[in-house]
Design an enzyme around this catalytic site. Structure first.
Site, mmCIF file in Angstrom:
data_model
loop_
_atom_site.group_PDB
_atom_site.id
_atom_site.type_symbol
_atom_site.label_atom_id
_atom_site.label_comp_id
_atom_site.label_asym_id
_atom_site.label_seq_id
_atom_site.Cartn_x
_atom_site.Cartn_y
_atom_site.Cartn_z
ATOM 1 N N SER A 62 34.300 39.834 90.832
ATOM 2 C CA SER A 62 34.023 40.724 89.701
ATOM 3 C C SER A 62 35.317 41.332 89.186
ATOM 4 O O SER A 62 36.222 41.630 89.974
ATOM 5 C CB SER A 62 33.092 41.863 90.182
ATOM 6 O OG SER A 62 32.929 42.843 89.164
ATOM 7 N N THR A 66 32.484 48.884 96.106
ATOM 8 C CA THR A 66 33.318 48.551 94.946
ATOM 9 C C THR A 66 34.771 48.845 95.289
ATOM 10 O O THR A 66 35.119 49.974 95.661
ATOM 11 C CB THR A 66 32.849 49.353 93.714
ATOM 12 O OG1 THR A 66 31.506 48.951 93.440
ATOM 13 C CG2 THR A 66 33.718 49.070 92.499
ATOM 14 N N HIS A 92 34.725 43.938 87.128
ATOM 15 C CA HIS A 92 34.077 45.172 86.683
ATOM 16 C C HIS A 92 33.695 45.068 85.192
ATOM 17 O O HIS A 92 33.761 46.039 84.439
ATOM 18 C CB HIS A 92 35.025 46.354 86.916
ATOM 19 C CG HIS A 92 34.336 47.642 87.277
ATOM 20 N ND1 HIS A 92 34.422 48.220 88.522
ATOM 21 C CD2 HIS A 92 33.572 48.481 86.552
ATOM 22 C CE1 HIS A 92 33.751 49.352 88.531
ATOM 23 N NE2 HIS A 92 33.220 49.530 87.350
ATOM 24 N N TYR A 103 30.665 53.819 96.228
ATOM 25 C CA TYR A 103 32.039 54.265 95.965
ATOM 26 C C TYR A 103 32.431 55.101 97.170
ATOM 27 O O TYR A 103 31.677 55.994 97.591
ATOM 28 C CB TYR A 103 32.106 55.117 94.692
ATOM 29 C CG TYR A 103 32.245 54.295 93.428
ATOM 30 C CD1 TYR A 103 33.313 53.421 93.256
ATOM 31 C CD2 TYR A 103 31.324 54.403 92.396
ATOM 32 C CE1 TYR A 103 33.455 52.670 92.095
ATOM 33 C CE2 TYR A 103 31.455 53.654 91.232
ATOM 34 C CZ TYR A 103 32.525 52.792 91.092
ATOM 35 O OH TYR A 103 32.666 52.045 89.945
ATOM 36 N N GLY A 149 25.305 42.930 84.256
ATOM 37 C CA GLY A 149 25.582 44.348 83.999
ATOM 38 C C GLY A 149 24.990 44.773 82.668
ATOM 39 O O GLY A 149 23.844 45.231 82.581
ATOM 40 N N SER A 207 23.761 51.758 91.435
ATOM 41 C CA SER A 207 25.090 52.388 91.421
ATOM 42 C C SER A 207 25.081 53.699 92.202
ATOM 43 O O SER A 207 24.107 54.454 92.162
ATOM 44 C CB SER A 207 25.489 52.689 89.971
ATOM 45 O OG SER A 207 26.601 53.555 89.926
ATOM 46 N N LYS A 248 32.868 44.205 96.345
ATOM 47 C CA LYS A 248 32.717 43.895 94.914
ATOM 48 C C LYS A 248 34.031 44.166 94.194
ATOM 49 O O LYS A 248 34.511 45.308 94.196
ATOM 50 C CB LYS A 248 31.611 44.780 94.324
ATOM 51 C CG LYS A 248 31.472 44.682 92.815
ATOM 52 C CD LYS A 248 30.290 45.502 92.331
ATOM 53 C CE LYS A 248 30.047 45.347 90.845
ATOM 54 N NZ LYS A 248 30.974 46.096 90.000
HETATM 55 C C1 LIG Z 1 28.253 50.866 81.674
HETATM 56 C C2 LIG Z 1 28.690 50.238 82.946
HETATM 57 C C3 LIG Z 1 28.684 50.990 84.111
HETATM 58 C C4 LIG Z 1 29.099 50.408 85.306
HETATM 59 N N1 LIG Z 1 29.018 51.142 86.453
HETATM 60 C C5 LIG Z 1 29.379 50.583 87.608
HETATM 61 C C6 LIG Z 1 29.255 51.302 88.813
HETATM 62 O O1 LIG Z 1 28.789 52.428 88.838
HETATM 63 N N2 LIG Z 1 29.663 50.707 89.942
HETATM 64 C C7 LIG Z 1 30.186 49.440 89.948
HETATM 65 O O2 LIG Z 1 30.555 48.938 91.015
HETATM 66 N N3 LIG Z 1 30.273 48.718 88.830
HETATM 67 C C8 LIG Z 1 29.885 49.261 87.665
HETATM 68 N N4 LIG Z 1 29.959 48.520 86.524
HETATM 69 C C9 LIG Z 1 30.390 47.103 86.578
HETATM 70 C C10 LIG Z 1 29.177 46.175 86.772
HETATM 71 O O3 LIG Z 1 28.654 46.321 88.071
HETATM 72 C C11 LIG Z 1 29.535 44.707 86.601
HETATM 73 O O4 LIG Z 1 30.645 44.396 87.395
HETATM 74 C C12 LIG Z 1 29.815 44.307 85.153
HETATM 75 O O5 LIG Z 1 29.070 45.077 84.249
HETATM 76 C C13 LIG Z 1 29.496 42.833 84.959
HETATM 77 O O6 LIG Z 1 29.826 42.424 83.677
HETATM 78 P P1 LIG Z 1 28.770 42.270 82.480
HETATM 79 O O7 LIG Z 1 28.513 43.647 81.968
HETATM 80 O O8 LIG Z 1 29.531 41.420 81.504
HETATM 81 O O9 LIG Z 1 27.545 41.592 83.005
HETATM 82 C C14 LIG Z 1 29.559 49.070 85.323
HETATM 83 C C15 LIG Z 1 29.551 48.322 84.140
HETATM 84 C C16 LIG Z 1 29.125 48.881 82.970
HETATM 85 C C17 LIG Z 1 29.107 48.048 81.712
HETATM 86 C C1 LIG Z 2 30.946 56.427 86.574
HETATM 87 C C2 LIG Z 2 31.756 55.214 86.258
HETATM 88 C C3 LIG Z 2 33.166 55.375 86.680
HETATM 89 C C4 LIG Z 2 31.117 54.012 86.834
HETATM 90 C C5 LIG Z 2 31.795 52.737 86.549
HETATM 91 O O1 LIG Z 2 32.090 52.021 87.478
HETATM 92 C C6 LIG Z 2 32.082 52.277 85.216
HETATM 93 O O2 LIG Z 2 31.880 52.987 84.238
HETATM 94 O O3 LIG Z 2 32.569 51.133 85.080
#
Ligand SMILES: Cc1cc2nc3c(=O)[nH]c(=O)nc-3n(C[C@H](O)[C@H](O)[C@H](O)COP(=O)(O)O)c2cc1C
Ligand SMILES: CC(C)CC(=O)C(=O)O
Length: 411
Positions: free
Chosen positions: A298, A173, A300, A147, A355, A112, A276
């Site tokens: 995705s 993203t 997210h 980002y 994730g 990330s 993404k």
């Molecule tokens: C705690 C957390 C932080 C995340 N941070 C980012 C991030 O910094 N950048 C991003 O593109 N996606 C982020 N995501 C989304 C994940 O990349 C991913 O799309 C998602 O977690 C997939 O679903 P899952 O948790 O059910 O496997 C985050 C997800 C979670 C749960």
């Molecule tokens: C720092 C956060 C905004 C990163 C993210 O993508 C998330 O928490 O889902």
């Protein structure tokens, strides 16, 4: 809060259970939450349960090989690590532990932008793991999630750093022009603990530090709680702060982002680009028109726009839209079991990204915990492949899965 006893983990669900017993509440809520009613968060997993597998028999499955390629690089398996911010909230070794576990398993990890370890230190930790570079069974692979900052100089500097550090693709993203409203984070007034930083933005030349945002947020008067006094019946409005992440996104991330910016990123780097956050055929076509090498379907993890399709339900239209265009299509969201991986690949995904399962592993036992999460999924996937009559990834096809519970002959 009363805490449940720990389990000896033999599934991702067990690791999640254990994380619930150990993580501090602001970290647990940040990790587990989806946006608003969390409908999409739930549906991401439920949608896999609505699909049924169609196994083939008598196919000599004594040897199962899961290696595959991602944008020309061979990895041991299509099970990969999605970018999740601030991994040191789960375990002090954070992103370094994840990178080491990914390297040991010869899997792909996306780091990330908002990691609590810098891009350089994270990949260096992964590269400390000895690997036989001539191995044909796959090598570790590191991609970087980007980002796009309002300040394009900050964005470009970051791209140069990750190119130099050895990341092999940029994953942009595109579903976060603003942060989704995660109610628990608002209630907890989520903040990164003072001793952790958004490590990629802490150099002295960068104006972008989380500390700046936290300071601004201290004075913010956004958010109001209404409290009710039972004795007097009086209500009181208490002004409180928003989640500092939402404030950070508003101040730094560019909500004007559009397809021309994706073209701009492509024009300034030789790294392949993956977008993404694609969920529709329309956007998948535009992504292919822009020349991206990959699409990550995705939502997210249900943390942005609540009420969108589960990713496994959105996957077919994305695949149809870019058929024959040479774009690799991946998926994340709700993958918790080996059979989920098989279903996603049967529908046409090139790879799945995890994730939260990685965060639960990290919280359980740092690097060992991430290795455990990866190994549990890997073993479940190999077993699912064998039981479905597949020896290698190319054997998995559309006929291995169906929607609904009615036998095909009666549909
Ligand atoms: C705690 C957390 C932080 C995340 N941070 C980012 C991030 O910094 N950048 C991003 O593109 N996606 C982020 N995501 C989304 C994940 O990349 C991913 O799309 C998602 O977690 C997939 O679903 P899952 O948790 O059910 O496997 C985050 C997800 C979670 C749960
Ligand atoms: C720092 C956060 C905004 C990163 C993210 O993508 C998330 O928490 O889902």
């Amino acid at each position: 809060m009363s805490r449940l006893p720990q389990l000896v983990p033999i599934s991702i669900a067990d690791l999640e259970h254990n994380a619930h017993t150990t993580l501090a509440i602001n970290a647990l809520d940040y990790y587990r939450s989806g946006a608003n009613d969390m409908q999409t968060l739930k549906d991401n997993q439920d949608a896999y349960k609505r699909l049924r597998l169609r196994p083939r028999i008598l196919r000599d499955v004594s040897k199962v090989d899961t290696k595959t390629t991602l944008l020309g690089h061979t990895v041991s398996s299509p099970i990969c690590i999605a970018p999740t911010a601030m991994q040191r909230l789960a375990n002090d070794a954070g992103e370094k532990a994840t990178a080491r576990a990914a390297a040991k398993a010869k899997k792909c990890m996306i780091l990330s932008s908002w990691s609590t370890t810098s891009a350089e230190d994270t990949i260096a930790a992964g590269q400390e793991i000895p690997v036989d570079q001539s191995s044909t069974s796959g090598l570790p692979l590191f991609w970087f999630q980007l980002y796009v900052y309002k300040d394009r100089v900050v964005t470009e500097q970051l791209i140069r750093r990750v190119e130099k550090a050895g990341y092999k693709a940029l994953v942009i993203t595109v579903d976060t022009p603003f942060l989704g409203r995660r109610l628990a984070d608002v209630r907890n007034v989520f903040k990164l603990p003072g001793h952790m930083t958004m490590a990629n933005f802490e150099n002295k030349d960068s104006k972008v530090t989380m500390a700046t945002i936290l300071d601004q947020n201290e004075d913010s008067d956004e958010g109001v709680d209404v409290t009710y006094d039972k004795a007097t019946g009086a209500t009181k409005r208490v002004v409180r702060q928003e989640s500092s992440l939402a404030a950070y996104v508003v101040s730094q991330i560019d909500p004007t982002l559009n397809w021309s910016d994706i073209a701009w990123v492509r024009s300034i780097t030789k790294l392949p680009v993956v977008v993404k956050g694609v969920l529709t055929a329309e956007d998948a076509k535009l992504a292919a028109d822009t020349g991206v090498e990959g699409i990550l379907v995705s939502n997210h993890g249900g943390r942005q726009l609540d009420g969108v399709l589960a990713t496994i339900d959105a996957l077919p239209e994305v695949l149809d839209a870019v058929k024959g265009r040479g774009v690799e299509v991946y998926i994340d969201g709700g993958v918790r079991k080996g059979t989920d991986v098989l279903k996603a690949l049967a529908l046409g995904a090139k790879a799945v990204f995890l994730g939260r399962p990685i965060l639960w592993g990290l919280a359980h036992d740092g690097e060992e915990g991430v290795s455990l999460a990866l190994n549990l999924l890997q073993q479940e996937f190999e077993l699912a492949m064998a039981l479905a009559g597949c020896c290698k990834i190319e054997d998995i096809n559309r006929d291995h899965v169906q929607h609904g519970t009615t036998a095909r002959s009666r549909l």
